[in-house]
Write an enzyme that holds these catalytic residues in place. Structure first.
Site, PDB file in Angstrom:
ATOM      1  N   GLU A 117      48.707  36.773  46.924  1.00  0.00           N
ATOM      2  CA  GLU A 117      48.749  37.540  45.674  1.00  0.00           C
ATOM      3  C   GLU A 117      47.353  37.951  45.222  1.00  0.00           C
ATOM      4  O   GLU A 117      46.438  37.141  45.291  1.00  0.00           O
ATOM      5  CB  GLU A 117      49.414  36.663  44.586  1.00  0.00           C
ATOM      6  N   LYS A 119      44.362  38.240  42.872  1.00  0.00           N
ATOM      7  CA  LYS A 119      43.992  37.400  41.729  1.00  0.00           C
ATOM      8  C   LYS A 119      43.517  38.311  40.604  1.00  0.00           C
ATOM      9  O   LYS A 119      42.354  38.704  40.518  1.00  0.00           O
ATOM     10  CB  LYS A 119      42.902  36.405  42.116  1.00  0.00           C
ATOM     11  N   ASP A 121      42.265  39.760  37.252  1.00  0.00           N
ATOM     12  CA  ASP A 121      41.224  39.232  36.382  1.00  0.00           C
ATOM     13  C   ASP A 121      41.564  39.511  34.930  1.00  0.00           C
ATOM     14  O   ASP A 121      41.131  40.488  34.335  1.00  0.00           O
ATOM     15  CB  ASP A 121      39.875  39.847  36.763  1.00  0.00           C
ATOM     16  N   TYR A 227      51.631  41.012  34.602  1.00  0.00           N
ATOM     17  CA  TYR A 227      52.305  40.797  35.883  1.00  0.00           C
ATOM     18  C   TYR A 227      52.585  39.307  36.013  1.00  0.00           C
ATOM     19  O   TYR A 227      51.688  38.489  35.791  1.00  0.00           O
ATOM     20  CB  TYR A 227      51.428  41.224  37.069  1.00  0.00           C
ATOM     21  N   LYS A 320      37.797  33.892  46.571  1.00  0.00           N
ATOM     22  CA  LYS A 320      37.088  34.848  45.724  1.00  0.00           C
ATOM     23  C   LYS A 320      36.460  35.964  46.556  1.00  0.00           C
ATOM     24  O   LYS A 320      36.033  35.748  47.681  1.00  0.00           O
ATOM     25  CB  LYS A 320      35.995  34.107  44.955  1.00  0.00           C
ATOM     26  N   CYS A 414       7.350  65.123  29.705  1.00  0.00           N
ATOM     27  CA  CYS A 414       7.997  64.949  31.001  1.00  0.00           C
ATOM     28  C   CYS A 414       7.074  64.217  31.979  1.00  0.00           C
ATOM     29  O   CYS A 414       5.922  64.620  32.155  1.00  0.00           O
ATOM     30  CB  CYS A 414       8.364  66.323  31.558  1.00  0.00           C
ATOM     31  N   CYS A 417       6.068  67.034  34.789  1.00  0.00           N
ATOM     32  CA  CYS A 417       5.268  68.236  34.518  1.00  0.00           C
ATOM     33  C   CYS A 417       4.554  68.204  33.178  1.00  0.00           C
ATOM     34  O   CYS A 417       3.840  69.138  32.833  1.00  0.00           O
ATOM     35  CB  CYS A 417       6.153  69.472  34.591  1.00  0.00           C
ATOM     36  N   CYS A 432      13.548  67.609  29.788  1.00  0.00           N
ATOM     37  CA  CYS A 432      12.242  68.240  29.938  1.00  0.00           C
ATOM     38  C   CYS A 432      12.429  69.715  29.598  1.00  0.00           C
ATOM     39  O   CYS A 432      13.383  70.352  30.031  1.00  0.00           O
ATOM     40  CB  CYS A 432      11.771  68.079  31.374  1.00  0.00           C
ATOM     41  N   CYS A 438       8.690  72.911  36.025  1.00  0.00           N
ATOM     42  CA  CYS A 438       8.834  71.489  36.320  1.00  0.00           C
ATOM     43  C   CYS A 438       9.251  71.318  37.780  1.00  0.00           C
ATOM     44  O   CYS A 438      10.291  71.823  38.194  1.00  0.00           O
ATOM     45  CB  CYS A 438       9.866  70.870  35.386  1.00  0.00           C
TER      46      CYS A 438
HETATM   47  N1  LIG Z   1      30.967  33.816  33.138  1.00  0.00           N
HETATM   48  C1  LIG Z   1      31.276  32.718  32.527  1.00  0.00           C
HETATM   49  O1  LIG Z   1      30.563  32.272  31.646  1.00  0.00           O
HETATM   50  C2  LIG Z   1      32.535  31.991  32.880  1.00  0.00           C
HETATM   51  C3  LIG Z   1      32.926  30.873  32.150  1.00  0.00           C
HETATM   52  C4  LIG Z   1      34.106  30.254  32.501  1.00  0.00           C
HETATM   53  C5  LIG Z   1      34.865  30.728  33.553  1.00  0.00           C
HETATM   54  N2  LIG Z   1      34.453  31.833  34.241  1.00  0.00           N
HETATM   55  C6  LIG Z   1      35.240  32.379  35.370  1.00  0.00           C
HETATM   56  O2  LIG Z   1      36.522  31.871  35.362  1.00  0.00           O
HETATM   57  C7  LIG Z   1      36.744  31.098  36.517  1.00  0.00           C
HETATM   58  C8  LIG Z   1      37.441  29.829  36.161  1.00  0.00           C
HETATM   59  O3  LIG Z   1      38.513  30.161  35.373  1.00  0.00           O
HETATM   60  P1  LIG Z   1      39.941  29.550  35.516  1.00  0.00           P
HETATM   61  O4  LIG Z   1      39.932  28.134  35.221  1.00  0.00           O
HETATM   62  O5  LIG Z   1      40.827  30.448  34.742  1.00  0.00           O
HETATM   63  O6  LIG Z   1      40.251  29.610  37.032  1.00  0.00           O
HETATM   64  P2  LIG Z   1      40.370  30.782  38.011  1.00  0.00           P
HETATM   65  O7  LIG Z   1      40.187  32.066  37.339  1.00  0.00           O
HETATM   66  O8  LIG Z   1      39.435  30.492  39.106  1.00  0.00           O
HETATM   67  O9  LIG Z   1      41.877  30.630  38.517  1.00  0.00           O
HETATM   68  C9  LIG Z   1      43.024  30.340  37.723  1.00  0.00           C
HETATM   69  C10 LIG Z   1      43.536  31.524  37.011  1.00  0.00           C
HETATM   70  O10 LIG Z   1      43.758  32.594  37.903  1.00  0.00           O
HETATM   71  C11 LIG Z   1      44.609  33.504  37.266  1.00  0.00           C
HETATM   72  N3  LIG Z   1      45.476  34.161  38.254  1.00  0.00           N
HETATM   73  C12 LIG Z   1      45.397  35.483  38.580  1.00  0.00           C
HETATM   74  N4  LIG Z   1      46.294  35.810  39.502  1.00  0.00           N
HETATM   75  C13 LIG Z   1      46.989  34.692  39.794  1.00  0.00           C
HETATM   76  C14 LIG Z   1      48.065  34.417  40.684  1.00  0.00           C
HETATM   77  N5  LIG Z   1      48.588  35.368  41.459  1.00  0.00           N
HETATM   78  N6  LIG Z   1      48.529  33.167  40.730  1.00  0.00           N
HETATM   79  C15 LIG Z   1      47.998  32.193  39.950  1.00  0.00           C
HETATM   80  N7  LIG Z   1      46.980  32.388  39.086  1.00  0.00           N
HETATM   81  C16 LIG Z   1      46.468  33.638  39.009  1.00  0.00           C
HETATM   82  C17 LIG Z   1      45.355  32.736  36.222  1.00  0.00           C
HETATM   83  O11 LIG Z   1      44.934  33.209  34.969  1.00  0.00           O
HETATM   84  C18 LIG Z   1      44.885  31.344  36.396  1.00  0.00           C
HETATM   85  O12 LIG Z   1      44.813  30.644  35.198  1.00  0.00           O
HETATM   86  C19 LIG Z   1      35.415  30.839  37.133  1.00  0.00           C
HETATM   87  O13 LIG Z   1      35.495  30.752  38.522  1.00  0.00           O
HETATM   88  C20 LIG Z   1      34.611  32.002  36.656  1.00  0.00           C
HETATM   89  O14 LIG Z   1      34.788  33.047  37.593  1.00  0.00           O
HETATM   90  C21 LIG Z   1      33.317  32.444  33.917  1.00  0.00           C
HETATM   91 ZN   LIG Z   2       9.323  68.431  33.608  1.00  0.00          ZN
END
Ligand SMILES: NC(=O)c1ccc[n+]([C@@H]2O[C@H](COP(=O)([O-])OP(=O)(O)OC[C@H]3O[C@@H](n4cnc5c(N)ncnc54)[C@H](O)[C@@H]3O)[C@@H](O)[C@H]2O)c1
Ligand SMILES: [Zn+2]
Length: 678
Positions: A117, A119, A121, A227, A320, A414, A417, A432, A438
């Site tokens: 699946e 993942k 975001d 989804y 990832k 600029c 020129c 510019c 130019c």
């Molecule tokens: N930038 C930051 O400051 C910061 C802080 C915390 C977390 N994060 C990010 O979040 C991640 C950790 O977050 P997390 O605990 O939610 O874990 P995760 O994002 O690594 O994985 C779990 C999540 O994936 C999602 N997901 C999407 N498709 C899915 C699918 N098909 N099946 C199951 N789950 C699915 C769900 O929301 C689930 O809760 C870190 O790896 C990082 O990338 C970033």
């Molecule tokens: Zn110029």
């Protein structure tokens, strides 16, 4: 305690504090301060240290917990079945190790089948249906307790409020991801920018910020989607469901629950890796953002045998993708001048690997963007590179500032020129004003000068202009007229015969009109019709040169912005030099007879529309000519239209004109009318 253990303890403490802070910013504030890649590196380092020093492990470590926390502003929901996170794999080896771990634990050597699946975001949401009706929706929170966001989830267009059919359990919890599709995200940010409101760093943030709103009317306006990817609570627990996870997803679809269309199944880790590659190549073209793919052991009975560890199931792993966001340092800002004079600030970066390549430059777009970001030289910044899009600066990591950062100063002249830079109040882009002189704009300006509607020099096409500039033969338009046969035949593919022909064409073009001359200068926003109006109004070049803004806006078709462009152009010494050089090489035009005040234009007060294909001139030519005769040229036919010019293949506009009894001119009629009034 040994020194190395002491060092490990110190580092572990540091990482735990750091990650807890990242979690707070990300899950509670919906405003991450570092890119996910940085978070993942810190988390992996923590996990490795804890593994190497088991005596330092702790149940309260962020490595053992589901990040996130329910905001007290929302009613709390206790999950009857906890909502967990996922373990991560960052490379092939980790994925193969996962497969082996699973097989070993099951003591089964047969090839495993996986559900594969994307993942998504966004953020995990649980939706509870009772007797087929949506009764409650919640965020994941810390996995045990989430936030009640029922009112908000009900506004998401593709979430059904009741299930289809009748064959579902009395109580059933659907789990999935709420996310914001890329297009919707861009549109939302555009709106936010225009309204001077907060711009979201990425689609995940926008989704989280939109879903966790106390006012569901705001959520309703946000382009969110859902989804599903699993079932949570099922009651009664003996309700008959298929034995494979992938089939259960199909069951959800039958109930009317939306699924990600890119879900598939695969055999073994090898099949999973193929799926990973496939989705990776599709990534940039998918309508939604993903940060990897998820593999789940497909057989539910095996899932149950495998069970869970503290924060994640043993039967699933997220692999990832390479990060599209990274953090690096902004070393300097340079200003580039484009072909049209637009000045773009470019960030020079400490090279960083992001989106699959090493990036050392990113665009900062314009001054407004620099102000919006509040970015300074010396800052640590988050860079985003997705697909083939030019790398962007997403945000500043303010916590990393040390006070030595410098403001970014936009140049007033600029960098190429030295002409003045023009920035109109209602435009984001600074330009510019050097136009013809130019070097950055030279080729573009010279091509325009020689083009058909300007000097119309036969045989002097774009390619030849480029050759002449590259060979250092032409710097400014007057140089065209001092070219010699000797110089020309030195060029590639230029025989003496064509050189002579070109010089003749140049000689002939010296006799022009004031309107064409003005148009050829390439003053911003001065097209053919405006140039003609200016010539008609002022009758001499000197009068235009010395006109002030007030004089200029008196010309029909000239508004304040265009007047400013014209005024700035003639105030630039470089441009005056170009004009004088042209006059000196013999460019001239006949005097214009000024129409007496009482004399009106033949099409004054008439509105026309042009449609279809004309064979003797382009539509824009026809438009300019009709405008010169006083007509207003509109885009669509209405009862206010006086006549329609209909060329070949005229379609709905012609039908409409006939319906409204509007006069229709064919091309012959147009040509005859124009000839009569030349
Ligand atoms: N930038 C930051 O400051 C910061 C802080 C915390 C977390 N994060 C990010 O979040 C991640 C950790 O977050 P997390 O605990 O939610 O874990 P995760 O994002 O690594 O994985 C779990 C999540 O994936 C999602 N997901 C999407 N498709 C899915 C699918 N098909 N099946 C199951 N789950 C699915 C769900 O929301 C689930 O809760 C870190 O790896 C990082 O990338 C970033
Ligand atoms: Zn110029």
């Amino acid at each position: 305690m040994s020194e190395s253990l002491q060092n490990a303890r110190r580092r572990i403490e540091e990482l735990r504090t750091q990650i807890a802070e990242y979690n707070y910013q990300y899950y509670v504030q919906d405003a991450p301060t570092v890119p996910d890649a940085q978070y993942d590196r810190d988390m992996q380092e923590l996990i490795a240290l804890e593994k190497a020093h088991p005596q330092l492990q702790s149940a309260s470590s962020p490595s053992q917990k589901v990040g996130g926390q329910a905001l007290s502003a929302f009613e709390q929901v206790t999950h009857e079945v906890p909502m967990l996170s996922l373990d991560n794999a960052f490379d092939e080896t980790t994925l193969l190790a996962f497969e082996k771990r699973v097989s070993d634990r099951l003591k089964d050597t047969r090839v495993l089948h996986f559900s594969c699946e994307p993942k998504l975001d966004g953020l995990a949401v649980s939706i509870l249906y009772e007797n087929g009706q949506l009764v409650r929706a919640a965020t994941r929170g810390d996995g045990q307790v989430g936030e009640n966001i029922t009112a908000n989830v009900r506004t998401i267009a593709n979430v059904p409020l009741s299930l289809r059919g009748t064959n579902w359990p009395e109580r059933v919890e659907v789990r999935g991801e709420v996310f914001m599709p890329k297009k919707g995200f861009e549109k939302l940010n555009e709106q936010q920018k225009q309204a001077g409101a907060k711009v979201f760093a990425n689609p995940r943030n926008a989704a989280a910020g939109s879903l966790r709103q106390l006012d569901s009317k705001i959520t309703a306006k946000r382009p969110l989607m859902f989804y599903a990817y699993s079932l949570g609570l099922v009651s009664p627990s003996d309700f008959s469901l298929p034995s494979l996870h992938s089939q259960r997803l199909e069951t959800l679809a039958q109930w009317g629950i939306p699924l990600c269309p890119d879900i598939d199944t695969a055999k073994g880790a090898k099949g999973c890796l193929d799926y990973y590659q496939l989705i990776l190549t599709k990534r940039d073209n998918l309508p939604y953002d993903i940060d990897g793919v998820v593999f789940k052991v497909n057989d539910i009975e095996l899932q149950q045998q495998l069970g869970f560890v503290a924060r994640a199931p043993r039967w699933a792993i997220a692999q990832k993708f390479p990060a599209q966001e990274e953090v690096t340092r902004l070393l300097d800002v340079e200003f580039q001048v484009g072909r049209t004079g637009a000045i773009t600030p470019v960030a020079r970066l400490e090279p960083v690997f992001v989106g699959g390549v090493t990036v050392s430059n990113a665009t900062l777009h314009n001054q407004d963007e620099i102000e919006r970001l509040g970015v300074k030289v010396g800052d640590y910044v988050i860079i985003r590179r997705a697909g083939d899009v030019i790398p962007q600066v997403v945000s500043v990591v303010e916590v990393k500032r040390n006070g030595a950062e410098r403001d970014i100063v936009f140049p007033s002249t600029c960098p190429v020129c030295d002409s003045n830079v023009e920035k109109l109040a209602d435009e984001a882009v600074a330009r510019c004003t050097g136009g013809l002189i130019c070097a950055a704009q030279r080729k573009q300006a010279l091509k325009h000068f020689a083009s058909r509607k300007a000097f119309d020099i036969d045989g002097l096409g774009d390619k030849l202009v480029e050759q002449l500039v590259d060979a250092d033969l032409v710097h400014s338009p007057a140089d065209f007229f001092t070219l010699t046969v000797e110089a020309l035949i030195g060029l590639e593919r230029m025989a003496e015969k064509s050189a002579v022909k070109l010089l003749n064409a140049l000689e002939a073009s010296k006799t022009t009109t004031l309107a064409k001359f003005l148009y050829a200068l390439g003053i911003r926003e001065v097209g053919e019709a405006t140039a003609a109006n200016l010539a008609q109004h002022f009758t001499t070049l000197n009068a235009i040169r010395s006109a002030n803004l007030e004089d200029l806006v008196a010309v029909s078709d000239v508004g304040e912005i265009v007047a400013t462009h014209i005024h700035n152009f003639f105030n630039e010494d470089h441009n005056i030099e170009v004009i004088e050089a042209l006059i000196n090489v013999g460019i001239h035009w006949p005097d214009i007879e000024k129409k007496s005040a009482g004399e009106s234009l033949p099409l004054e007060g008439q509105t026309c529309v042009i449609t279809g294909t004309l064979s003797t001139m382009g539509r824009s030519d026809a438009k300019a000519k009709l405008q010169l005769l006083g007509a207003k040229v509109a885009g669509s036919v209405s009862k206010n239209t006086d006549f329609l010019v209909a060329g070949e293949k005229a379609g709905s506009k012609l039908t409409k004109a006939q319906d409204l009894n509007v006069a229709v001119w064919d091309e012959d009629a147009l040509v005859a009318f124009l000839a009569e009034h030349e």
